[in-house]
Each structure stands twice: as structure tokens, then as C-alpha cells.
Motif scaffolding. Sequence first.
Motif, PDB file in Angstrom:
ATOM      1  N   ARG A 137      14.663  65.202  25.563  1.00  0.00           N
ATOM      2  CA  ARG A 137      14.172  63.827  25.604  1.00  0.00           C
ATOM      3  C   ARG A 137      13.558  63.506  26.961  1.00  0.00           C
ATOM      4  O   ARG A 137      12.543  62.833  27.043  1.00  0.00           O
ATOM      5  CB  ARG A 137      15.303  62.846  25.300  1.00  0.00           C
ATOM      6  CG  ARG A 137      15.679  62.802  23.867  1.00  0.00           C
ATOM      7  CD  ARG A 137      16.683  61.697  23.581  1.00  0.00           C
ATOM      8  NE  ARG A 137      17.340  61.935  22.323  1.00  0.00           N
ATOM      9  CZ  ARG A 137      18.636  62.037  22.137  1.00  0.00           C
ATOM     10  NH1 ARG A 137      19.463  61.870  23.156  1.00  0.00           N
ATOM     11  NH2 ARG A 137      19.134  62.271  20.956  1.00  0.00           N
ATOM     12  N   GLN A 164      19.680  68.323  24.059  1.00  0.00           N
ATOM     13  CA  GLN A 164      18.910  67.236  23.468  1.00  0.00           C
ATOM     14  C   GLN A 164      18.493  66.226  24.531  1.00  0.00           C
ATOM     15  O   GLN A 164      17.376  65.716  24.517  1.00  0.00           O
ATOM     16  CB  GLN A 164      19.717  66.549  22.364  1.00  0.00           C
ATOM     17  CG  GLN A 164      19.842  67.381  21.119  1.00  0.00           C
ATOM     18  CD  GLN A 164      20.725  66.710  20.073  1.00  0.00           C
ATOM     19  OE1 GLN A 164      21.377  65.690  20.333  1.00  0.00           O
ATOM     20  NE2 GLN A 164      20.756  67.297  18.870  1.00  0.00           N
ATOM     21  N   SER A 165      19.384  65.942  25.449  1.00  0.00           N
ATOM     22  CA  SER A 165      19.019  64.974  26.490  1.00  0.00           C
ATOM     23  C   SER A 165      17.946  65.556  27.412  1.00  0.00           C
ATOM     24  O   SER A 165      17.060  64.834  27.878  1.00  0.00           O
ATOM     25  CB  SER A 165      20.258  64.563  27.290  1.00  0.00           C
ATOM     26  OG  SER A 165      20.797  65.681  27.951  1.00  0.00           O
ATOM     27  N   VAL A 182      24.383  68.480  23.168  1.00  0.00           N
ATOM     28  CA  VAL A 182      24.079  67.144  23.688  1.00  0.00           C
ATOM     29  C   VAL A 182      23.255  67.259  24.964  1.00  0.00           C
ATOM     30  O   VAL A 182      22.278  66.539  25.170  1.00  0.00           O
ATOM     31  CB  VAL A 182      25.382  66.340  23.923  1.00  0.00           C
ATOM     32  CG1 VAL A 182      25.113  65.061  24.687  1.00  0.00           C
ATOM     33  CG2 VAL A 182      26.057  66.041  22.595  1.00  0.00           C
TER      34      VAL A 182
END
Length: 187
Positions: free
Chosen positions: A13, A9-10, A6
Motif C-alpha cells: 500500500r 500488504q502495508s 500484514v
Amino acid sequence: MISQKVAQQSLRRLAVQSPSSLTLSMAKFASPAAIATGRYMQLRPTSSTTNTTDPTKILAQQRLKRPVSPHLAIYRPQITWYASGLHRITGSTLSGALYVFATAYLISPVVGWHLESASIAAAFGALPLLAKVLLKFSIAMPFTFHSFNGVRHLIWDTGRFFTNKQVIQTGWTVVALSTLSALYLAL
């Protein structure tokens, strides 16, 4: 394990997104994501004054304001300067001439030059008297100067003749002896 995915992925982004006005206003605070992605830029004022000069010329302007070292211009030339410089020049000249002549003498049979002793003596004998004396003096002077000044340096190595008066006297003695002996060898 899931928490790591997580977080990655953040971070991805955040790296892809264009910076918003919020992130620009908060630029003074570095988030770990910004540091990790390389999007963090520290903002500081450059100077308290407005300077419109070219930054490449600043160093040149600063150098113009520095004091200049007097170097050798403030000193009176001395015999030790000339003797030291001439000792190095004569040593280089004599060794260079020896190497050039020795190399030419060794390759002369291959190339077809006649550098045998008999041909050199015949060529020298054909010169006018003034040319002979000048040629012999131009070879003898550097040799005698370098030799006598080398003896002077060897005497200095023993720890003698180090006062200013003695250094000047030995310098002029070397000049006189080398000139007289070069004239003797040339005549």
C-alpha cells in the motif's frame, strides 16, 4: 505468518500511494518501508555557494588550472633518443618490407607477376646509375644502422659502455659506421 502478510500488504500500500507532504517533510528519516520500496531519497544541500555554471564544464575548468608537466619540451634532444627511435623504426621497416616482398614472391606465380630473380635483376639493371645508387643506399642504410645499433645494445647487455660519455660516443660511432658502410654497399 499472519504478521508477515500484514507487513507485506502495508508495504504494498505504501508503494502504491503517492508521497504526501508528511512523508516529504520526514524524508530525512528513512523508514524501512521507504527503503524497501525504493521511494526513499536522501536530501542534502549541494553546496554552500550558488554556482550556476554547467556541471559538465567544471572538469574542463579544473584541468585548465592544473600545472602542465614539461614532458620532453624542457630537455635537449640527444643521440640516445634518435638512436632508440630509429632502431625501432628501422627494425619495423625492414621486417615489414621483408614480409611484403616474401608474400609477393610467393603469390606471384598465382597472380601472374614476374618476380623471379632474373626479372628483378633485369629491371634493376635498366635503371640509371644515380637511381641504382640511391635505391641501394635506401635499403643499405636502415639495415646497417639497425645492425650496428643492435650490436651496441648487445654490448650494453654485457654491462659495458654505460657512462654518459660512452653512450654518446657509441651512438655517434653507430651513425658513422652505418653511414660509411651503407655508402660502401651502395657504391
